[in-house]
Scaffold this motif. Sequence first.
Motif, mmCIF file in Angstrom:
data_model
loop_
_atom_site.group_PDB
_atom_site.id
_atom_site.type_symbol
_atom_site.label_atom_id
_atom_site.label_comp_id
_atom_site.label_asym_id
_atom_site.label_seq_id
_atom_site.Cartn_x
_atom_site.Cartn_y
_atom_site.Cartn_z
ATOM 1 N N LEU A 13 0.843 -1.203 0.000
ATOM 2 C CA LEU A 13 0.000 0.000 0.000
ATOM 3 C C LEU A 13 0.883 1.260 0.000
ATOM 4 C CD1 LEU A 13 -2.742 1.380 0.069
ATOM 5 C CD2 LEU A 13 -2.726 1.189 2.555
ATOM 6 N N ASP A 14 1.914 1.267 0.848
ATOM 7 C CA ASP A 14 2.799 2.439 0.912
ATOM 8 C C ASP A 14 3.479 2.693 -0.435
ATOM 9 O OD1 ASP A 14 2.096 2.756 3.530
ATOM 10 O OD2 ASP A 14 3.946 1.937 4.373
ATOM 11 N N GLN A 15 3.832 1.596 -1.104
ATOM 12 C CA GLN A 15 4.481 1.724 -2.412
ATOM 13 C C GLN A 15 3.525 2.380 -3.415
ATOM 14 O OE1 GLN A 15 5.597 -1.956 -4.524
ATOM 15 N NE2 GLN A 15 7.539 -1.733 -3.435
ATOM 16 N N ILE A 16 2.270 1.961 -3.378
ATOM 17 C CA ILE A 16 1.283 2.517 -4.316
ATOM 18 C C ILE A 16 1.006 3.988 -3.980
ATOM 19 C CG2 ILE A 16 -1.121 2.333 -5.128
ATOM 20 C CD1 ILE A 16 -0.814 -0.729 -4.563
ATOM 21 N N TRP A 155 -7.209 6.556 -9.127
ATOM 22 C CA TRP A 155 -5.810 6.965 -9.318
ATOM 23 C C TRP A 155 -4.878 5.915 -8.726
ATOM 24 C CZ3 TRP A 155 -4.927 12.914 -8.405
ATOM 25 C CH2 TRP A 155 -3.740 13.330 -8.987
ATOM 26 N N LEU A 156 -5.212 5.454 -7.513
ATOM 27 C CA LEU A 156 -4.356 4.459 -6.852
ATOM 28 C C LEU A 156 -4.399 3.134 -7.613
ATOM 29 C CD1 LEU A 156 -5.198 5.310 -3.137
ATOM 30 C CD2 LEU A 156 -3.071 5.816 -4.359
ATOM 31 N N LYS A 157 -5.576 2.775 -8.118
ATOM 32 C CA LYS A 157 -5.680 1.521 -8.877
ATOM 33 C C LYS A 157 -4.879 1.630 -10.181
ATOM 34 C CE LYS A 157 -7.243 -2.589 -9.658
ATOM 35 N NZ LYS A 157 -6.905 -3.724 -8.777
ATOM 36 N N ALA A 158 -4.984 2.790 -10.853
ATOM 37 C CA ALA A 158 -4.203 2.992 -12.085
ATOM 38 C C ALA A 158 -2.706 2.859 -11.763
ATOM 39 C CB ALA A 158 -4.505 4.369 -12.680
ATOM 40 N N THR A 159 -2.306 3.413 -10.629
ATOM 41 C CA THR A 159 -0.892 3.323 -10.217
ATOM 42 C C THR A 159 -0.489 1.862 -10.022
ATOM 43 O OG1 THR A 159 -1.165 5.436 -9.087
ATOM 44 C CG2 THR A 159 0.782 4.143 -8.488
ATOM 45 N N ALA A 160 -1.366 1.097 -9.357
ATOM 46 C CA ALA A 160 -1.062 -0.325 -9.109
ATOM 47 C C ALA A 160 -0.988 -1.110 -10.421
ATOM 48 C CB ALA A 160 -2.111 -0.928 -8.186
ATOM 49 N N LEU A 161 -1.681 -0.617 -11.460
ATOM 50 C CA LEU A 161 -1.661 -1.278 -12.776
ATOM 51 C C LEU A 161 -0.561 -0.708 -13.681
ATOM 52 C CD1 LEU A 161 -5.534 -1.378 -13.402
ATOM 53 C CD2 LEU A 161 -4.052 -3.377 -13.099
ATOM 54 N N ASN A 162 0.318 0.128 -13.094
ATOM 55 C CA ASN A 162 1.407 0.784 -13.857
ATOM 56 C C ASN A 162 0.896 1.677 -14.972
ATOM 57 O OD1 ASN A 162 3.611 -0.112 -12.434
ATOM 58 N ND2 ASN A 162 3.708 -2.037 -13.613
ATOM 59 N N LEU A 163 -0.251 2.290 -14.752
ATOM 60 C CA LEU A 163 -0.790 3.220 -15.747
ATOM 61 C C LEU A 163 -0.658 4.651 -15.249
ATOM 62 C CD1 LEU A 163 -3.987 1.271 -16.825
ATOM 63 C CD2 LEU A 163 -1.898 1.632 -18.152
ATOM 64 N N GLY A 164 -0.516 5.566 -16.183
ATOM 65 C CA GLY A 164 -0.455 6.987 -15.833
ATOM 66 C C GLY A 164 -1.860 7.543 -15.718
ATOM 67 N N PHE A 165 -2.014 8.515 -14.825
ATOM 68 C CA PHE A 165 -3.333 9.090 -14.532
ATOM 69 C C PHE A 165 -3.154 10.597 -14.409
ATOM 70 C CE2 PHE A 165 -6.720 10.471 -11.780
ATOM 71 C CZ PHE A 165 -7.758 9.549 -11.862
ATOM 72 N N GLN A 166 -4.070 11.319 -15.016
ATOM 73 C CA GLN A 166 -4.046 12.788 -14.908
ATOM 74 C C GLN A 166 -5.454 13.278 -14.591
ATOM 75 O OE1 GLN A 166 -3.220 14.841 -18.615
ATOM 76 N NE2 GLN A 166 -2.758 16.761 -17.552
ATOM 77 N N MET A 167 -5.558 14.138 -13.603
ATOM 78 C CA MET A 167 -6.850 14.757 -13.328
ATOM 79 C C MET A 167 -7.167 15.729 -14.463
ATOM 80 S SD MET A 167 -8.279 14.075 -10.312
ATOM 81 C CE MET A 167 -9.065 15.540 -9.653
#
Length: 221
Positions: A13-16, A155-167
């Motif tokens: 979790l901390d890593q994400i 956003w956190l799920k995208a991060t866990a999937l190695n995807l970039g996310f922008q608001m």
Amino acid sequence: MCTELMEQKNAFLDQILAGRRSYRMFRPEFPPEDAIRRIIHAGLLAPFAAAALGNSTDYFRRFFVMKKGSRTIAAASPLVMEQVKVMAQALETEMEKNPALRTIAVSFVQRLTAIRKMGMIPGIGTAPYYLVVAERKGFPPVEQQSLAHCMENMWLKATALNLGFQMVSVTAQMSSDPAFCKILGIPAGEWELMGCAIGYPQEELGPSIRPPVDDVTRWLE
Ligand SMILES: Cc1cc2nc3c(=O)[nH]c(=O)nc-3n(C[C@H](O)[C@H](O)[C@H](O)COP(=O)(O)O)c2cc1C
């Protein structure tokens, strides 16, 4: 729960949490639709303001997925650009009446000017996917707070999937725009909106840098 398992879960979790960054440059390839579904599912798991929603049986949260190069992106982008123009003009009028506002709004004004000069909205058609999330209006009006929780989960799920996310926060301004809401298939003015862009990041960013906890925390008696 065994301590070792708990530590493992926290390490992940901390890593994400630390790896969650704002990506603004994307590769052209489309991530699989299943990844987008998993991100939307994470959004559905976010908290919502139950007491504000009343008894409607119609579900209060909706997700709209638009792909780069699509008919809907071509129709939505100019509507958002028009809204940016309207916001910039309204702000200019307001700042003329209230010079103190100019000082605090300076970087926002620069941002609107830069978007107008670029002729495109960052995140709309610049990433493989532009997602809009809608939250039905209730009372008290806390839809944007609810949407923020939803966005953070996504956003956190995208991060866990190695995807970039922008608001894409200008999306919020489109909730009363009849033409934009028609593209989504919802009535204008009944839902609040927020948006984000998702794709493979062009370059990996390092983890977030934040101040040490003790520098920003006061324990009160
Ligand atoms: C309410 C809100 C609105 C934001 N709107 C945008 C936006 O429209 N476009 C964008 O690129 N980033 C947007 N951001 C992202 C912030 O600029 C970003 O989170 C901040 O600079 C910290 O960087 P980090 O996300 O990489 O940790 C927004 C963030 C929040 C919380």
